[in-house]
Design an enzyme around this catalytic site. Structure first.
Site, short mmCIF file in Angstrom:
data_model
loop_
_atom_site.label_atom_id
_atom_site.label_comp_id
_atom_site.label_asym_id
_atom_site.label_seq_id
_atom_site.Cartn_x
_atom_site.Cartn_y
_atom_site.Cartn_z
N LYS A 117 56.70 -29.79 -67.84
CA LYS A 117 57.69 -29.00 -66.82
C LYS A 117 58.41 -29.91 -66.14
O LYS A 117 59.73 -29.33 -65.81
CB LYS A 117 57.08 -27.79 -66.46
CG LYS A 117 56.43 -26.70 -67.40
CD LYS A 117 55.95 -25.58 -66.83
CE LYS A 117 55.51 -24.36 -67.79
NZ LYS A 117 54.93 -23.28 -67.17
N GLU A 151 57.92 -24.71 -56.79
CA GLU A 151 59.10 -23.82 -57.19
C GLU A 151 59.32 -22.90 -55.86
O GLU A 151 58.28 -22.46 -55.59
CB GLU A 151 59.05 -23.24 -58.43
CG GLU A 151 59.71 -23.99 -59.55
CD GLU A 151 59.56 -23.13 -61.05
OE1 GLU A 151 59.20 -21.97 -60.82
OE2 GLU A 151 59.74 -23.86 -62.05
N HIS A 178 51.30 -12.75 -64.97
CA HIS A 178 51.94 -13.90 -65.23
C HIS A 178 52.06 -13.95 -66.95
O HIS A 178 52.64 -14.62 -67.47
CB HIS A 178 51.83 -15.27 -64.96
CG HIS A 178 51.89 -15.29 -63.61
ND1 HIS A 178 52.52 -14.95 -62.50
CD2 HIS A 178 50.96 -15.89 -62.73
CE1 HIS A 178 52.28 -15.08 -61.33
NE2 HIS A 178 51.26 -15.84 -61.38
N ARG A 210 58.96 -23.13 -79.80
CA ARG A 210 58.09 -22.10 -81.21
C ARG A 210 58.63 -20.87 -81.42
O ARG A 210 59.70 -20.54 -80.47
CB ARG A 210 56.76 -22.25 -80.92
CG ARG A 210 56.47 -21.69 -79.40
CD ARG A 210 55.10 -21.30 -79.28
NE ARG A 210 54.88 -21.08 -77.59
CZ ARG A 210 54.83 -19.82 -77.11
NH1 ARG A 210 55.30 -18.79 -77.87
NH2 ARG A 210 54.61 -19.76 -76.02
#
Ligand code: ADP
Ligand code: ADP
Ligand code: MG
Length: 502
Positions: free
Chosen positions: A116, A200, A235, A292
């Site tokens: 990430k 973040e 999440h 994917r």
């Protein structure tokens, strides 16, 4: 041209892929673990091979065994589904070396997007807005505190290798920073074998909106609009719908352009998803790319009218995209609910076991992607998702009504399922209104609790018992003409069944 595909997966997604293969005249090869001998994907395929014991790392994640089986069966391509090896760059690379077509992107795209931190840097360079935060892993803890104070609390500490909703921590108070970063690092190491974490900014009133993209090997890339996935627990997505109830045509066009730019930045080929987090004003930021097919891909198929697996196969065959952006539009509204074998009243504990009886919802606008059948025993080793119920309607209201109806006629006995919980979601006024955030489930725990101790299944049985009692009384009230009570086979059967089942 691909003639035979090995599906390196199990459950509903293996069958979903086999469906497209069959429609295209392509043979399918199933692989299965010892725990999956009786799985429907094994019976459904043209050929099936056992590849090892139940634990995933000895079967569905065993790259060598899968390559060996592909060669043995003469498969010219491998479809990885989602989860398992689908985002494994080494697997994509290995297939290429062995002369087997990997139905998915190349190692470069998977590696860049799978990490990430690297993905954030790549997106920044491509002009795609990312969530404000760091672009290097946190090494020095004191430095981390300084950075987080600068960014401003609350923040998310996230694992660079994270996935499946795991490996992230919300930090709200300054005194929690140090302990949270430390905990996130050790969690990341344990779960993903990599302790790199980054920061973040926490987006307030967050909405998860993602874009489906398709790209061919000739540099063409299009998007297939958005999916709203803000109904989440820990999440992880629970309900998905498209179009998003908060989207505007202007923002859709701009986000779609950014999604295409994101895919092009890694020379992407195949189907993929660009996930964004947005706030109430539709300011949006890149979260991650899933390289994917996504669990929730059917809602896009229903609304855009494209078979995404068929397109994945065409792309893998080296064909050019069949659609231009201007050929595509959204028609009507689709919703998906994920049906899990779990006890939603008991902290969503998995509830594997034998399905005694299953009755699928049918009717106009209902699609049901599953691998379950009467008598099937859900293994404890894998994700306990039983099926995905997808409905289409002319508009959102119609789709919600249809989902409610379909969930109501969906009967499973033997295991506890999330069906009643999902049905209650359809009734919550904030869901009906749209505009809900990722806090939706947390904010409506009371409304989403089951109202009485009697589950839907036990109320069905109660109804049968009451009916049998009623018949008994009727029988007793009847004058006996020959001195003998008229015996009804059906009544005896119904009575026996109700008694033994209760
Ligand atoms: P989607 O974005 O398609 O909804 P999810 O994030 O829910 O996908 O993940 C799809 C499947 O892949 C789930 O079964 C999930 O547990 C699994 N998964 C996703 N990422 C990872 C990962 N990094 N490690 C292990 N499993 C993962
Ligand atoms: P994963 O790889 O596990 O799917 P994501 O980065 O896609 O991780 O995040 C999963 C979910 O976590 C998002 O859909 C959202 O609900 C929440 N989330 C992640 N990052 C943020 C953020 N910066 N602000 C608010 N919510 C976030
Ligand atoms: Mg995600």
């Amino acid at each position: 041209m691909i003639k035979k595909i090995l599906i390196a997966n199990r459950g509903e997604i293996a069958i979903r892929v086999m469906n497209s293969c069959r429609e295209m005249g392509i043979l399918s090869v199933a692989v299965y673990s010892e725990a999956d001998r009786n799985s429907l994907h094994v019976r459904y395929a043209d050929e099936a091979y056992c590849i090892g014991p139940a634990p995933s790392n000895q079967s569905y994640l065993d790259l060598e065994k899968i390559i060996e089986t592909a060669k043995k069966s003469g498969a010219d391509a491998i479809h990885p589904g989602y989860g398992f090896l689908s985002e494994n760059a080494a697997f994509s690379e290995r297939c290429k070396k062995e002369g087997i077509i990997f139905i998915g992107p190349d190692a470069h795209a998977i590696n860049t997007m799978g990490d990430k931190i690297t993905a954030r840097k790549t997106m920044l360079a491509a002009g795609v807005p990312v969530v404000p935060g760091t672009t290097e892993p946190i090494v020095d803890l004191d430095e981390a505190v300084k950075t987080i104070v600068e960014i401003g609390l609350p923040v998310m500490v996230k694992a660079s290798a994270g996935g499946g909703g795991k490996g992230m921590r919300l930090v709200e108070k300054e005194e929690d920073i140090l302990s949270s970063v430390k905990a996130a690092k050790s969690e990341a190491l344990a779960a993903f074998g990599n302790d790199a974490v980054y920061i973040e900014k926490y987006i307030n009133s967050p909405h998860h909106i993602e874009f489906q993209i398709l790209a061919d090997q000739h540099g063409n890339c299009i998007h297939l609009f958005e999916r709203e996935c803000s109904v989440q627990r820990r999440h992880q997505k629970v309900v998905e719908e498209t179009p998003s109830p908060i989207m505007t045509p202007e923002v859709r066009e701009e986000m779609g352009r950014h999604a295409v730019a994101a895919a092009k930045a890694v020379n992407y080929a195949g189907a993929g998803t660009i996930e964004f987090i947005t706030d109430d004003q539709l300011n949006y930021y890149f979260l991650e790319m899933n390289t994917r097919l996504q669990v929730e891909h059917p809602i896009t198929e229903q609304v855009v009218g494209v078979d995404l697996v068929r397109e994945q196969i065409n792309i893998a065959n080296g064909e050019k995209l069949r659609y231009r952006q201007e050929d595509l539009s959204q028609h009507g509204h689709a919703i998906e609910t994920r049906i899990y074998a779990e006890d939603t009243d008991n902290n969503f504990m998995p509830s594997p076991g034998k399905i005694n009886h299953i009755h699928f919802p049918l009717g106009a606008g209902v699609r049901h992607d599953t691998y379950a059948y009467n008598g099937y025993e859900i293994p404890i080793y894998y994700d306990p998702m039983i099926s995905k119920l997808v409905v289409w309607g002319n508009n959102r209201e119609e789709a919600i009504g249809r989902m409610k109806r379909a969930l109501g006629s969906y009967k499973i006995s033997g295991v506890k399922t999330s069906i009643p919980f999902l049905s209650r979601i359809m009734d919550v006024p904030d869901f009906k209104k749209g505009g809900y955030t990722t806090h939706f489930i947390q904010n409506h725990t009371e409304a989403l609790k089951s109202k009485d101790s009697c589950s839907e299944e036990c109320s069905d049985l109660a109804a049968i018992t009451a009916f049998v009692d009623f018949l008994k009384k009727q029988e007793r009230a009847k004058p006996a003409s020959n001195g003998k009570a008229p015996a009804s086979q059906w009544k005896a059967f119904g009575r026996k069944k109700a008694v033994t089942r209760l």
